[in-house]
Design a protein around this motif. Structure first.
Motif, PDB file in Angstrom:
ATOM      1  N   ASP A   1       0.858  -1.183   0.000  1.00  0.00           N
ATOM      2  CA  ASP A   1       0.000   0.000   0.000  1.00  0.00           C
ATOM      3  C   ASP A   1       0.898   1.238   0.000  1.00  0.00           C
ATOM      4  O   ASP A   1       1.733   1.390   0.902  1.00  0.00           O
ATOM      5  N   PRO A   2       0.763   2.127  -0.977  1.00  0.00           N
ATOM      6  CA  PRO A   2       1.654   3.289  -1.034  1.00  0.00           C
ATOM      7  C   PRO A   2       1.533   4.210   0.182  1.00  0.00           C
ATOM      8  O   PRO A   2       2.514   4.850   0.569  1.00  0.00           O
ATOM      9  N   ILE A   3       0.359   4.265   0.787  1.00  0.00           N
ATOM     10  CA  ILE A   3       0.208   5.091   1.998  1.00  0.00           C
ATOM     11  C   ILE A   3       0.989   4.468   3.149  1.00  0.00           C
ATOM     12  O   ILE A   3       1.623   5.166   3.944  1.00  0.00           O
ATOM     13  N   ASP A   4       0.973   3.131   3.234  1.00  0.00           N
ATOM     14  CA  ASP A   4       1.768   2.451   4.264  1.00  0.00           C
ATOM     15  C   ASP A   4       3.260   2.739   4.063  1.00  0.00           C
ATOM     16  O   ASP A   4       3.999   2.970   5.032  1.00  0.00           O
ATOM     17  N   VAL A   5       3.705   2.700   2.813  1.00  0.00           N
ATOM     18  CA  VAL A   5       5.118   2.951   2.525  1.00  0.00           C
ATOM     19  C   VAL A   5       5.474   4.398   2.867  1.00  0.00           C
ATOM     20  O   VAL A   5       6.525   4.672   3.471  1.00  0.00           O
ATOM     21  N   HIS A   6       4.606   5.316   2.508  1.00  0.00           N
ATOM     22  CA  HIS A   6       4.833   6.729   2.848  1.00  0.00           C
ATOM     23  C   HIS A   6       4.908   6.907   4.370  1.00  0.00           C
ATOM     24  O   HIS A   6       5.766   7.645   4.869  1.00  0.00           O
ATOM     25  N   MET A   7       4.026   6.225   5.089  1.00  0.00           N
ATOM     26  CA  MET A   7       4.029   6.331   6.550  1.00  0.00           C
ATOM     27  C   MET A   7       5.310   5.758   7.138  1.00  0.00           C
ATOM     28  O   MET A   7       5.883   6.326   8.075  1.00  0.00           O
ATOM     29  N   LEU A   8       5.772   4.651   6.588  1.00  0.00           N
ATOM     30  CA  LEU A   8       7.009   4.042   7.067  1.00  0.00           C
ATOM     31  C   LEU A   8       8.191   4.997   6.884  1.00  0.00           C
ATOM     32  O   LEU A   8       9.003   5.192   7.802  1.00  0.00           O
ATOM     33  N   ILE A   9       8.280   5.606   5.707  1.00  0.00           N
ATOM     34  CA  ILE A   9       9.355   6.563   5.438  1.00  0.00           C
ATOM     35  C   ILE A   9       9.253   7.764   6.365  1.00  0.00           C
ATOM     36  O   ILE A   9      10.220   8.174   7.006  1.00  0.00           O
ATOM     37  N   SER A  10       8.051   8.343   6.423  1.00  0.00           N
ATOM     38  CA  SER A  10       7.836   9.550   7.220  1.00  0.00           C
ATOM     39  C   SER A  10       8.096   9.302   8.702  1.00  0.00           C
ATOM     40  O   SER A  10       8.664  10.157   9.390  1.00  0.00           O
ATOM     41  N   ALA A  11       7.665   8.142   9.183  1.00  0.00           N
ATOM     42  CA  ALA A  11       7.784   7.846  10.614  1.00  0.00           C
ATOM     43  C   ALA A  11       9.235   7.903  11.070  1.00  0.00           C
ATOM     44  O   ALA A  11       9.564   8.536  12.082  1.00  0.00           O
ATOM     45  N   PHE A  12      10.116   7.255  10.336  1.00  0.00           N
ATOM     46  CA  PHE A  12      11.521   7.214  10.738  1.00  0.00           C
ATOM     47  C   PHE A  12      12.158   8.596  10.609  1.00  0.00           C
ATOM     48  O   PHE A  12      12.842   9.069  11.523  1.00  0.00           O
ATOM     49  N   CYS A  13      11.939   9.232   9.456  1.00  0.00           N
ATOM     50  CA  CYS A  13      12.560  10.543   9.218  1.00  0.00           C
ATOM     51  C   CYS A  13      12.053  11.576  10.216  1.00  0.00           C
ATOM     52  O   CYS A  13      12.822  12.406  10.721  1.00  0.00           O
ATOM     53  N   PHE A  14      10.765  11.536  10.495  1.00  0.00           N
ATOM     54  CA  PHE A  14      10.135  12.485  11.406  1.00  0.00           C
ATOM     55  C   PHE A  14      10.584  12.258  12.848  1.00  0.00           C
ATOM     56  O   PHE A  14      10.933  13.199  13.567  1.00  0.00           O
ATOM     57  N   PHE A  15      10.583  11.002  13.275  1.00  0.00           N
ATOM     58  CA  PHE A  15      10.930  10.664  14.661  1.00  0.00           C
ATOM     59  C   PHE A  15      12.327  11.136  15.022  1.00  0.00           C
ATOM     60  O   PHE A  15      12.560  11.640  16.123  1.00  0.00           O
ATOM     61  N   ARG A  16      13.259  10.965  14.106  1.00  0.00           N
ATOM     62  CA  ARG A  16      14.646  11.377  14.381  1.00  0.00           C
ATOM     63  C   ARG A  16      14.735  12.848  14.785  1.00  0.00           C
ATOM     64  O   ARG A  16      15.557  13.221  15.601  1.00  0.00           O
ATOM     65  N   VAL A  17      13.878  13.678  14.181  1.00  0.00           N
ATOM     66  CA  VAL A  17      13.908  15.109  14.464  1.00  0.00           C
ATOM     67  C   VAL A  17      13.008  15.448  15.645  1.00  0.00           C
ATOM     68  O   VAL A  17      13.411  16.176  16.557  1.00  0.00           O
ATOM     69  N   SER A  18      11.803  14.907  15.645  1.00  0.00           N
ATOM     70  CA  SER A  18      10.837  15.269  16.696  1.00  0.00           C
ATOM     71  C   SER A  18      11.278  14.786  18.077  1.00  0.00           C
ATOM     72  O   SER A  18      10.995  15.430  19.086  1.00  0.00           O
ATOM     73  N   ASN A  19      11.980  13.651  18.132  1.00  0.00           N
ATOM     74  CA  ASN A  19      12.375  13.059  19.414  1.00  0.00           C
ATOM     75  C   ASN A  19      13.881  13.106  19.632  1.00  0.00           C
ATOM     76  O   ASN A  19      14.424  12.363  20.446  1.00  0.00           O
ATOM     77  N   ARG A  20      14.532  13.984  18.908  1.00  0.00           N
ATOM     78  CA  ARG A  20      15.997  14.039  18.960  1.00  0.00           C
ATOM     79  C   ARG A  20      16.512  14.235  20.381  1.00  0.00           C
ATOM     80  O   ARG A  20      17.446  13.557  20.810  1.00  0.00           O
ATOM     81  N   TYR A  21      15.915  15.145  21.115  1.00  0.00           N
ATOM     82  CA  TYR A  21      16.457  15.496  22.431  1.00  0.00           C
ATOM     83  C   TYR A  21      16.091  14.470  23.499  1.00  0.00           C
ATOM     84  O   TYR A  21      16.940  14.086  24.309  1.00  0.00           O
ATOM     85  N   THR A  22      14.841  13.998  23.483  1.00  0.00           N
ATOM     86  CA  THR A  22      14.453  12.993  24.476  1.00  0.00           C
ATOM     87  C   THR A  22      15.183  11.676  24.215  1.00  0.00           C
ATOM     88  O   THR A  22      15.718  11.057  25.140  1.00  0.00           O
ATOM     89  N   PHE A  23      15.212  11.243  22.961  1.00  0.00           N
ATOM     90  CA  PHE A  23      15.882   9.998  22.613  1.00  0.00           C
ATOM     91  C   PHE A  23      17.374  10.106  22.902  1.00  0.00           C
ATOM     92  O   PHE A  23      17.990   9.184  23.455  1.00  0.00           O
ATOM     93  N   GLY A  24      17.948  11.238  22.556  1.00  0.00           N
ATOM     94  CA  GLY A  24      19.372  11.443  22.796  1.00  0.00           C
ATOM     95  C   GLY A  24      19.720  11.461  24.264  1.00  0.00           C
ATOM     96  O   GLY A  24      20.769  10.934  24.681  1.00  0.00           O
ATOM     97  N   THR A  25      18.837  12.053  25.076  1.00  0.00           N
ATOM     98  CA  THR A  25      19.075  12.107  26.521  1.00  0.00           C
ATOM     99  C   THR A  25      18.969  10.725  27.146  1.00  0.00           C
ATOM    100  O   THR A  25      19.815  10.321  27.952  1.00  0.00           O
ATOM    101  N   ILE A  26      17.932   9.979  26.756  1.00  0.00           N
ATOM    102  CA  ILE A  26      17.714   8.653  27.349  1.00  0.00           C
ATOM    103  C   ILE A  26      18.848   7.692  26.994  1.00  0.00           C
ATOM    104  O   ILE A  26      19.379   6.973  27.851  1.00  0.00           O
ATOM    105  N   PHE A  27      19.238   7.684  25.724  1.00  0.00           N
ATOM    106  CA  PHE A  27      20.217   6.698  25.256  1.00  0.00           C
ATOM    107  C   PHE A  27      21.617   7.266  25.070  1.00  0.00           C
ATOM    108  O   PHE A  27      22.523   6.568  24.603  1.00  0.00           O
TER     109      PHE A  27
END
Length: 220
Positions: A159-185
Motif C-alpha cells: 500500500d503506497p500510503i503504508d510505505v509513505h508512513m514508514l518513510i515519514s515515521a523514521f525521518c520524522f521521529f529522528r527530528v521530533s524526538n531528537r532530544y528525548t531519545f538522545g538524553t535517554i540513550f
C-alpha cells in the motif's frame, strides 16, 4: 515602479507575504499556535498587524497559511526530482533520502506538524490545499511500486500510503524526538556518521520490504 511604504520598503505584496510566512513559521514552530504573537511577527517583518490580518484574515488564517506553505515546499521538492526517469529502486531511494534530508534540515516543519497533531488536525481539516498537495507523493510512490513490480525489482504489492508512513515515521521521529531519545540513550542524533547511517538504513529497510515476498496466509 513599486511604491514605497512608510518604513521605506518597496510595496511588493508577494515578497511581503513570503517574508511574513517565513517569520511566522519560526514563531509558530517555537511557541505553538497559542503562544505565538502576531505583534512579534509584525515587528520582525517591519509590517503591521493590520497588514498581516489583511493578507491572512486572522492569526489562525496565518497559521494555516504557514502549514500549507510547509507542505507545498516538500511536495515541490519531490516533484522536482523527476523520479519517473529513474529505475524503480533508485527512484525510491532518492525519494527516501530527499525526505530524510528535508526533515533533518527543516525542524520547523516537524514541530509544526507535531503542534497540529496536538490540535487533532483541526486546522488542516479546513484546508483543501493540504489534502490536494499530499495526493502527489502517494501517486509517486504508487507509480514507483508499480514499475518495480512490472520489471521484477519488487515482489511486494505494498500500500503506497503504508510505505509513505514508514518513510515519514523514521525521518520524522529522528527530528521530533531528537532530544528525548538522545538524553535517554546518550546518543547524539545530529552526529554526522549517525545521520549517514540512519539515512542509508531507512532506505535499505523500505527497499528490502518491497523486495520480500508477500506474507503467506497462515493455515488453520
Amino acid at each position: 515602479m513599486a511604491e514605497r511604504q512608510g518604513n521605506g520598503r518597496k510595496n511588493d505584496p508577494q515578497r511581503t507575504q513570503e517574508d511574513i510566512l517565513a517569520v511566522a513559521t519560526e514563531e509558530f514552530s517555537t511557541h505553538g499556535l497559542a503562544g505565538a504573537r502576531v505583534d512579534a511577527i509584525a515587528e520582525r517583518t517591519r509590517t503591521s498587524k493590520r497588514m498581516i490580518y489583511y493578507y491572512f484574515g486572522s492569526k489562525e488564517g496565518l497559521y494555516l497559511a504557514v502549514l500549507e506553505r510547509s507542505y507545498r515546499r516538500i511536495r515541490t521538492l519531490e516533484a522536482d526530482l523527476e523520479l519517473a526517469n529513474l529505475p524503480p529502486e533508485k527512484a525510491l531511494r532518492t525519494l527516501i533520502e530527499t525526505t530524510f534530508d528535508h526533515d533533518e534540515a527543516n525542524p520547523d516543519f516537524v514541530r509544526l506538524v507535531s503542534i497540529e497533531n496536538i490540535h487533532h488536525a483541526a486546522h488542516m481539516l479546513r484546508s483543501e490545499a493540504i489534502r490536494d498537495l499530499n495526493v502527489s507523493v502517494i501517486q509517486m510512490i504508487e507509480a514507483i511500486i508499480a514499475r518495480g513490480l512490472a520489471d521484477g525489482t519488487f515482489r511486494r504489492k505494498a500500500d503506497p500510503i503504508d510505505v509513505h508512513m514508514l518513510i515519514s515515521a523514521f525521518c520524522f521521529f529522528r527530528v521530533s524526538n531528537r532530544y528525548t531519545f538522545g538524553t535517554i540513550f546518550r546518543r547524539d542524533l545530529s552526529e554526522k556518521t549517525t545521520i549517514e547511517r540512519h539515512r542509508t538504513m531507512i532506505a535499505d529497510a523500505v527497499i528490502s520490504y518491497l523486495k520480500s515476498a508477500e506474507d503467506e496466509p497462515t493455515s488453520a
